[in-house]
Scaffold this motif. Structure first.
Motif, mmCIF file in Angstrom:
data_model
loop_
_atom_site.group_PDB
_atom_site.id
_atom_site.type_symbol
_atom_site.label_atom_id
_atom_site.label_comp_id
_atom_site.label_asym_id
_atom_site.label_seq_id
_atom_site.Cartn_x
_atom_site.Cartn_y
_atom_site.Cartn_z
ATOM 1 N N ASP A 1 0.777 -1.531 -0.269
ATOM 2 C CA ASP A 1 -0.420 0.119 0.042
ATOM 3 C C ASP A 1 0.513 1.336 0.122
ATOM 4 O OD1 ASP A 1 -2.466 1.214 0.201
ATOM 5 O OD2 ASP A 1 -2.297 1.987 2.243
ATOM 6 N N ASN A 2 1.615 1.556 1.038
ATOM 7 C CA ASN A 2 2.657 2.328 1.135
ATOM 8 C C ASN A 2 3.910 2.919 -0.331
ATOM 9 O OD1 ASN A 2 2.036 3.086 3.464
ATOM 10 N ND2 ASN A 2 4.180 2.828 4.651
ATOM 11 N N ALA A 3 4.216 1.353 -0.704
ATOM 12 C CA ALA A 3 4.447 1.162 -2.938
ATOM 13 C C ALA A 3 3.791 2.383 -3.737
ATOM 14 C CB ALA A 3 4.790 0.409 -2.810
ATOM 15 N N ILE A 4 2.824 2.212 -3.267
ATOM 16 C CA ILE A 4 1.833 2.533 -4.260
ATOM 17 C C ILE A 4 1.709 3.703 -3.689
ATOM 18 C CG2 ILE A 4 -0.726 2.348 -5.238
ATOM 19 C CD1 ILE A 4 -0.695 -0.507 -4.235
ATOM 20 N N ARG A 5 1.104 4.086 -2.672
ATOM 21 C CA ARG A 5 1.388 5.434 -2.058
ATOM 22 C C ARG A 5 1.739 6.433 -2.599
ATOM 23 N NH1 ARG A 5 -0.802 5.886 2.567
ATOM 24 N NH2 ARG A 5 0.115 4.699 3.557
ATOM 25 N N TYR A 6 2.830 6.583 -2.291
ATOM 26 C CA TYR A 6 4.130 7.541 -1.680
ATOM 27 C C TYR A 6 5.234 6.852 -4.113
ATOM 28 C CZ TYR A 6 2.495 7.543 2.579
ATOM 29 O OH TYR A 6 2.176 7.873 3.543
ATOM 30 N N ASN A 7 4.516 6.289 -4.605
ATOM 31 C CA ASN A 7 4.962 6.226 -5.903
ATOM 32 C C ASN A 7 4.419 7.087 -6.712
ATOM 33 O OD1 ASN A 7 5.952 4.558 -8.489
ATOM 34 N ND2 ASN A 7 5.532 2.713 -6.667
ATOM 35 N N SER B 1 9.686 -3.425 -3.638
ATOM 36 C CA SER B 1 10.316 -2.037 -4.147
ATOM 37 C C SER B 1 9.493 -1.607 -5.297
ATOM 38 C CB SER B 1 12.287 -3.173 -4.538
ATOM 39 O OG SER B 1 11.347 -3.668 -5.903
ATOM 40 N N ASP B 2 10.235 -0.639 -5.305
ATOM 41 C CA ASP B 2 8.833 0.501 -6.105
ATOM 42 C C ASP B 2 9.581 1.664 -6.922
ATOM 43 O OD1 ASP B 2 9.075 2.729 -4.128
ATOM 44 O OD2 ASP B 2 8.237 2.311 -2.407
ATOM 45 N N THR B 3 9.152 2.039 -7.576
ATOM 46 C CA THR B 3 9.962 3.533 -8.286
ATOM 47 C C THR B 3 9.085 4.633 -8.043
ATOM 48 O OG1 THR B 3 8.360 3.223 -10.139
ATOM 49 C CG2 THR B 3 11.028 2.044 -10.075
ATOM 50 N N ARG C 1 0.816 14.453 1.997
ATOM 51 C CA ARG C 1 0.421 13.438 1.070
ATOM 52 C C ARG C 1 0.083 12.351 1.903
ATOM 53 N NH1 ARG C 1 3.960 12.194 -4.069
ATOM 54 N NH2 ARG C 1 3.133 10.026 -4.261
ATOM 55 N N SER C 2 0.232 11.375 3.348
ATOM 56 C CA SER C 2 -0.589 11.095 3.058
ATOM 57 C C SER C 2 -1.575 10.630 4.241
ATOM 58 C CB SER C 2 0.356 10.867 5.055
ATOM 59 O OG SER C 2 0.213 9.805 5.949
ATOM 60 N N LYS C 3 -1.709 11.702 4.057
ATOM 61 C CA LYS C 3 -3.431 12.118 4.644
ATOM 62 C C LYS C 3 -4.477 12.005 3.252
ATOM 63 C CE LYS C 3 -3.405 14.235 9.436
ATOM 64 N NZ LYS C 3 -3.359 15.541 9.761
ATOM 65 N N GLY D 1 -5.144 8.681 2.310
ATOM 66 C CA GLY D 1 -5.439 7.677 3.567
ATOM 67 C C GLY D 1 -4.725 7.189 4.539
ATOM 68 N N GLY D 2 -3.487 7.907 4.859
ATOM 69 C CA GLY D 2 -2.374 7.406 6.025
ATOM 70 C C GLY D 2 -2.574 7.635 7.215
ATOM 71 N N THR D 3 -2.640 6.819 7.756
ATOM 72 C CA THR D 3 -2.590 6.927 8.865
ATOM 73 C C THR D 3 -1.355 7.562 10.283
ATOM 74 O OG1 THR D 3 -2.764 4.626 10.083
ATOM 75 C CG2 THR D 3 -4.587 5.204 9.265
ATOM 76 N N GLY D 4 -0.384 7.104 9.267
ATOM 77 C CA GLY D 4 0.824 7.419 10.340
ATOM 78 C C GLY D 4 1.132 5.834 10.514
ATOM 79 N N LEU D 5 0.769 5.029 10.867
ATOM 80 C CA LEU D 5 0.827 3.448 12.167
ATOM 81 C C LEU D 5 1.366 2.653 11.288
ATOM 82 C CD1 LEU D 5 -2.230 3.962 14.509
ATOM 83 C CD2 LEU D 5 0.071 4.579 15.096
ATOM 84 N N GLY D 6 1.034 2.512 10.074
ATOM 85 C CA GLY D 6 1.429 1.380 8.589
ATOM 86 C C GLY D 6 2.612 0.813 8.766
ATOM 87 N N LEU D 7 4.149 1.589 8.826
ATOM 88 C CA LEU D 7 5.332 1.281 9.212
ATOM 89 C C LEU D 7 5.636 0.809 10.735
ATOM 90 C CD1 LEU D 7 7.496 3.326 6.640
ATOM 91 C CD2 LEU D 7 6.508 0.662 6.187
ATOM 92 N N ALA D 8 4.276 1.519 11.988
ATOM 93 C CA ALA D 8 4.898 1.217 13.629
ATOM 94 C C ALA D 8 4.292 -0.745 13.378
ATOM 95 C CB ALA D 8 4.232 1.859 14.266
HETATM 96 P P1 ADP Z 1 1.107 6.431 6.734
HETATM 97 O O1 ADP Z 1 -0.092 5.931 6.709
HETATM 98 O O2 ADP Z 1 1.560 7.990 6.554
HETATM 99 O O3 ADP Z 1 1.397 6.060 5.205
HETATM 100 P P2 ADP Z 1 3.039 4.420 7.113
HETATM 101 O O4 ADP Z 1 3.709 4.271 8.750
HETATM 102 O O5 ADP Z 1 3.259 3.759 6.803
HETATM 103 O O6 ADP Z 1 2.204 5.871 7.550
HETATM 104 O O7 ADP Z 1 5.137 5.251 6.434
HETATM 105 C C1 ADP Z 1 5.508 6.197 7.474
HETATM 106 C C2 ADP Z 1 6.346 7.555 6.288
HETATM 107 O O8 ADP Z 1 6.770 6.585 5.927
HETATM 108 C C3 ADP Z 1 5.053 7.768 5.707
HETATM 109 O O9 ADP Z 1 3.862 8.874 6.007
HETATM 110 C C4 ADP Z 1 6.379 8.569 4.139
HETATM 111 O O10 ADP Z 1 6.086 9.525 4.546
HETATM 112 C C5 ADP Z 1 6.746 7.479 4.410
HETATM 113 N N1 ADP Z 1 7.097 6.241 3.667
HETATM 114 C C6 ADP Z 1 6.663 4.598 3.544
HETATM 115 N N2 ADP Z 1 6.225 3.935 2.711
HETATM 116 C C7 ADP Z 1 7.256 4.462 1.489
HETATM 117 C C8 ADP Z 1 7.740 4.006 0.218
HETATM 118 N N3 ADP Z 1 7.550 3.218 0.146
HETATM 119 N N4 ADP Z 1 8.217 5.256 -0.456
HETATM 120 C C9 ADP Z 1 7.931 6.801 0.152
HETATM 121 N N5 ADP Z 1 8.210 7.096 1.710
HETATM 122 C C10 ADP Z 1 7.323 5.884 2.665
#
Ligand code: ADP
Length: 439
Positions: A344-350, A372-374, A397-399, A402-409
């Protein structure tokens, strides 16, 4: 520990008392035997010097003394306690043999009288005959037999004393250690024994670490609560605002559907937030390896990619999966969540026309998941923070996506839960690669 030291000290005391008693008895009995033989020797000197051999009984008015005079063939020339004719040849008696060979001899034999031993001293005289003097004296058992009750009593009293001393000593030894334990912060200053210094150092360090950890955890919890409140407040304020406008009839008919869409969007944001918070708290609570089963990571990734295909094409991103069947032991819903969040992150931050590649394979016989993403990539300064709760590089961009800031945690938590290793490689404007290696 106190009980153990007490027992050890009491046992040492008991053994010491016993050993001392036995050794004293042996030494004393040895001295006693030497004294008896020495007496016999003195008698022999008096008798020989005075030429009183046959009048011995008158010269030495000692009841139990017995005098035997033997010629060099062993025949008895004189015997004070029996008729010499009744006496057999004495040449083979050990003390007589010694006297003939070395000038004097001695022996101790059991006596016919109960509790007595017969002590013999023999000496060779100038005419090559041997004079033997003997006497009956108390045996070891009769010497100490009478003393045994007293010995036992004194041993018992000493033992009681030992027990009290052991208790007192143990208390004295333990007290400073207890004082150390009661004051952990000053444990090094209060060290009771030099030998305990390294131990105190380690304990102090661990104690400080624990306190720091607790403080850090407290701070994290406080920050988290503040963040959660803030994150919940923003969409709720919007919802409340738009709802109020509609309620008061301030929204034009055209605006109503737009406001409803805003309310819907913010409500969805709230739901995602609450869902992620619940997931995190569940991860905090869960017992390790509770729901672990054998999983095929490739199968899970395939399902995940199917779900996300729509969102990817919406953003003009191609999403692909390659690799092979890879089996791990893990929690299915967690692994689904992990792959979903990363993709989801790899798509949203692409970037438009960008791509995402998911690879599932064994490398050096270890299961690996690579996403991996480009995309836009993450600069060095942000890389170490993005796994923190609510940390975002670009908040809007996160908001917006639809990001919550908790995905990677959540991802970090799941990785630790599975004792896996996570590696992040990213370059700004080029793309990001996240590698997860399972056990
Ligand atoms: P969010 O819900 O904001 O995506 P995450 O915890 O998933 O929260 O990610 C934290 C932050 O890390 C994101 O807000 C984004 O700035 C950055 N990030 C995560 N994944 C990627 C990625 N694949 N490419 C670039 N930035 C990323």
């Amino acid at each position: 520990m106190r009980k153990k030291i007490n027992i050890y000290l009491a046992v040492i005391g008991g053994i010491s008392i016993l050993m001392t008693a036995i050794l004293t008895m042996l030494v004393y009995y040895n001295l006693y035997q030497k004294q008896v033989i020495s007496d016999l020797k003195t008698y022999s000197v008096i008798l020989i010097a005075g030429g009183y051999l046959k009048e011995a009984k008158e010269v030495l008015p000692i009841e139990e003394i017995r005098i035997t005079w033997i010629d060099k063939e062993g025949s008895v020339l004189y015997e004070s306690n029996a008729k010499k004719e009744e006496m057999d040849n004495h040449r083979k008696r050990p003390e007589i043999v010694q006297a003939f060979d070395m000038g004097e001899g001695q022996a101790v034999r059991r006596s016919n009288t109960l509790g007595k031993n017969a002590y013999y001293y023999a000496v060779k005289m100038k005419d090559n005959s041997v004079l033997r003097i003997s006497k009956e004296a108390s045996s070891f058992y009769s010497v100490f037999g009478s003393a045994i009750p007293i010995l036992f009593l004194s041993g018992f009293v000493l033992m009681i004393l030992c027990l009290f001393l052991a208790r007192w000593l143990t208390l004295r030894m333990i007290k400073p250690i207890e004082a150390m334990a009661l004051n952990m912060t000053e444990i090094e200053e209060r060290v009771a024994y030099e030998e305990l210094r390294p131990f105190a150092k380690t304990i102090k360090k661990q104690h400080e670490d624990i306190i720091n950890n607790v403080k850090q955890n407290e701070k994290m919890r406080r920050d988290f609560t503040a963040n959660v409140s803030h994150e919940l407040k923003t969409p709720l304020t919007s919802i409340s605002g738009y709802a109020e406008l509609i309620e008061q009839g301030m929204a034009k008919p055209d605006d109503v559907s737009r406001f409803a869409a805003e309310i819907h969007k913010n409500a969805n944001r709230l739901l995602s937030l609450i869902n992620d918070i619940i997931k995190l708290s569940e991860l905090d609570e869960k017992d390790k390896e509770n729901n672990f089963v054998i999983l095929d990571v490739y199968e899970i990734a395939k399902d995940c990619i199917e779900t996300l295909q729509f969102s990817a094409s919406n953003r003009m991103v191609t999403l692909k999966l390659t690799g092979e069947e890879v089996l791990i032991r893990g929690d299915k819903s967690m692994i689904e969540e992990l792959i979903y969040n990363l993709c989801d992150n790899a798509i949203r931050y692409n970037k438009p026309n960008g791509s995402v590649l998911v690879v599932i394979k064994y490398e050096n016989s270890r299961p690996k998941l690579i996403v991996s993403d480009t995309g836009i990539g993450i600069s060095k300064e942000h890389q170490e923070h993005i796994f923190e709760r609510f940390y975002r590089v670009d908040k809007s961009r996160s908001k917006e996506t639809g990001g919550t800031g908790l995905g990677l945690a959540i991802v970090k938590h799941i990785v630790e839960y599975h004792r896996a290793k996570l590696q992040l490689k990213s370059k700004e404007m080029e793309g990001t690669e996240i590698i997860i290696e399972f056990e």
